[in-house]
Design an enzyme around this catalytic site. Structure first.
Site, PDB file in Angstrom:
ATOM      1  CG  HIS A   1      -9.652  -1.032  -2.362  1.00 31.74           C
ATOM      2  ND1 HIS A   1      -8.891  -1.786  -3.039  1.00 31.74           N
ATOM      3  CD2 HIS A   1      -9.606  -0.481  -1.662  1.00 31.74           C
ATOM      4  CE1 HIS A   1      -7.753  -1.057  -2.718  1.00 31.74           C
ATOM      5  NE2 HIS A   1      -7.831  -0.443  -2.045  1.00 31.74           N
ATOM      6  CG  ASP A   2      -9.267   2.934  -2.631  1.00 29.37           C
ATOM      7  OD1 ASP A   2      -9.315   3.000  -1.924  1.00 29.37           O
ATOM      8  OD2 ASP A   2      -7.370   2.481  -2.917  1.00 29.37           O
TER       9      ASP A   2
ATOM     10  CG  ASP B   1      -1.821   1.648   1.484  1.00 31.49           C
ATOM     11  OD1 ASP B   1      -2.946   1.132  -0.063  1.00 31.49           O
ATOM     12  OD2 ASP B   1      -1.739   1.941   1.868  1.00 31.49           O
TER      13      ASP B   1
ATOM     14  CD  GLU C   1      -2.459   2.367  -3.440  1.00 32.97           C
ATOM     15  OE1 GLU C   1      -3.208   2.952  -3.309  1.00 32.97           O
ATOM     16  OE2 GLU C   1      -1.758   2.239  -1.771  1.00 32.97           O
TER      17      GLU C   1
END
Length: 515
Positions: free
Chosen positions: A316-317, A199, A254
């Site tokens: 998911h974002d 992340d 990410e």
């Protein structure tokens, strides 16, 4: 390119992102969990993916959907037990599926024991595990756009958080933090996890001067602009650790920077990330010019250093593919053909194989402080309400057309999006050209995007029509329509026309490499 030069598993599979809370509920409490996922592994095997990326399932207060972690080496009771995770790894591996965990190195929860100790006093041994200052600078946080600093009354200093105040940032310049986080990776690698999605990895190396940044005055948040050299040192340490394990364990970053050239730097000299997400396609409208430029940029920036691309159109974002493309099923299906035929590893966000749209939330049903609930709705498994979620009502409303788009409904419809994904993934597995081949753009009408994939004696041509009108596409030789996004003309000779919003995968007539 030789297929034997690319036997690495993560170059040969499509990876499926599981958002556990919305995938499948095993105990009837309205929240998806690990037992529910285990029970649905055969669905993923049949779909044709080769690996699962599991969004966070660690113990958490859930201020940010589990990205605020208070224990990196356990499972939140919402999702099950550590034994369930072990069973998931075992059952996935039995089916030939790899399992990736989500690793969140930039910040913890403010309920993590490390931070509780850090804020206890200025002379606590863990004080320097986080970033404290007497005076804040002008850095801004993501999600709410306010100051990235919060005042702690007890210890009379500000602490840094690039995201919510409940997510204090770790100090990766502290060797004890590095050792502790390395031990987290070892814990999961020793249990058999095949790699990690990392992340916001571009955020871990903070500017050591803590100088004000003029870009913050314009309202930009640090998640977009923090890109410090020390982040690369952190990654090199993680890569050295992972490379000591057998089985091609993988690190996927990410790097949420809207510059492909800057993202490419996070591959290092093959000593940092194995792969990094590239975000411009997530922002792109349904426009051939924009996608043509995106793909060219990836080929140029990553090709120069032999780095392996990734492709994702949803997560998911972000809003779902179909919602971003105006609700058009034809565009959504054409996008699936593009996603699964480009050079690199494709990522499928759960539910995109069903052509789901964003769910509608209101003040009463909203959960996420960042307004990202739309793409996180529960998957409809059965046509009849409650769509395979028996017991307590799910934590978010179902997406639109849940009955028509349910797995049960689509499995019996040959022209469904689900069966299109299954055909595409089967074709990709059977074709070395689609998995590993070179990418070459072909001349075409401006509203078409056409390219050639080639590896040794295997070849495919892909053509996507972004227009509401049909267009001619001229090829030399005889070609067969192997996959059509609308199923029209499959297994028939290609007649030289691409229908409105249609996407095709073509193979040469007589080719020995049939899907």
């Amino acid at each position: 390119m030789s297929a034997t030069q690319n036997l690495t598993w993560w170059k040969n599979v499509a990876i499926y992102q599981v958002y556990p809370r919305s995938f499948a509920d095993g105990n009837g409490d309205g929240i998806g969990d690990l037992p529910g996922l285990i029970a649905r592994l055969d669905y993923l095997k049949t779909l044709g993916v080769g690996a699962l990326w599991l969004s966070p399932v660690y113990p958490s207060p859930m201020c940010d959907a589990g990205y605020d972690i208070c224990d990196y080496t356990d499972i939140d009771p919402l999702f099950g037990r550590l034994a369930d995770l072990d069973q998931l790894i075992s059952e996935a591996h039995k089916r030939g599926l790899k399992l990736l965990m989500d690793f969140v190195p930039n910040h913890t929860s403010d309920q993590h024991p490390w931070f509780i100790e850090s804020r206890a006093s200025r002379d606590n041994p863990k004080r320097d595990w986080y970033l404290w200052r007497d005076q804040p600078n002008n850095w801004r946080a993501s999600i709410d756009g306010g100051s990235a600093w919060t005042w702690d009354e007890g210890s009379q200093q500000y602490y840094l958080h690039f995201f919510l105040p409940q997510q204090p940032d770790l100090n990766w310049h502290n060797p004890e933090v590095v050792e502790a986080m390395h031990n987290v990776l070892k814990f999961w690698l020793d249990r058999g996890v095949d790699g990690f999605r990392i992340d916001v990895v571009h955020c871990v190396g903070k500017d050591p001067t803590f100088a004000d940044d003029p870009r913050c005055m314009a309202g930009e948040t640090m998640v977009q602009i923090n890109d410090q050299p020390y982040s690369h040192e952190v990654l090199r340490g993680l890569r050295r650790l992972v490379d000591h394990y057998p089985g091609d364990r993988v690190l996927i970053g990410e790097v949420n920077i809207r510059s492909t050239a800057r993202v490419a730097a996070y591959y290092g000299a093959s000593d940092e990330l194995h792969m990094s997400f590239n975000f411009p396609p997530l922002d792109a409208p349904w426009d051939p010019v924009v996608f043509r430029l995106c793909i060219r940029e990836v080929e140029r920036c990553l090709g120069e250093q032999s780095a392996w691309p990734t492709w994702a159109l949803s997560n998911h974002d972000n809003s779902r593919i179909r919602s971003r493309y105006g609700g058009s099923l034809a565009r959504t299906n054409a996008a699936a053909v593009m996603l699964l035929s480009l050079r690199g590893t494709p990522f499928i966000f759960q539910g995109d194989e069903l052509a789901l749209e964003d769910t509608q939330v209101n003040a009463q049903t909203r959960v996420d402080p960042g307004g990202r609930d739309g793409s996180r709705a529960p998957l409809p498994w059965l046509a009849q309400t409650p769509h395979g979620w028996s017991g307590t009502a799910p934590w978010l409303p179902f997406p639109p057309e849940a009955e028509a788009l349910a797995v049960e409904t689509q499995e019996s419809a040959s022209d469904s999006t689900l069966n299109l994904y299954r055909r595409l993934l089967h074709c990709r597995r059977e074709s070395t050209a689609l998995r590993l081949g070179d990418w070459q753009e072909l001349p075409s009408h401006p509203q078409l995007l056409a390219y050639r994939r080639h590896c040794e004696d295997d070849e495919r041509i892909v053509c996507i029509n972004f227009d509401a009108a049909e267009h001619a596409f001229v090829l030399t030789g005889e070609w067969i329509v192997e996959v059509a996004s609308d199923r029209h003309g499959e297994d028939q000779p290609f007649a030289g026309l691409v229908a409105a919003h249609q996407a095709l995968i073509l193979r040469q007539k007589g080719s020995a490499h049939e899907c």
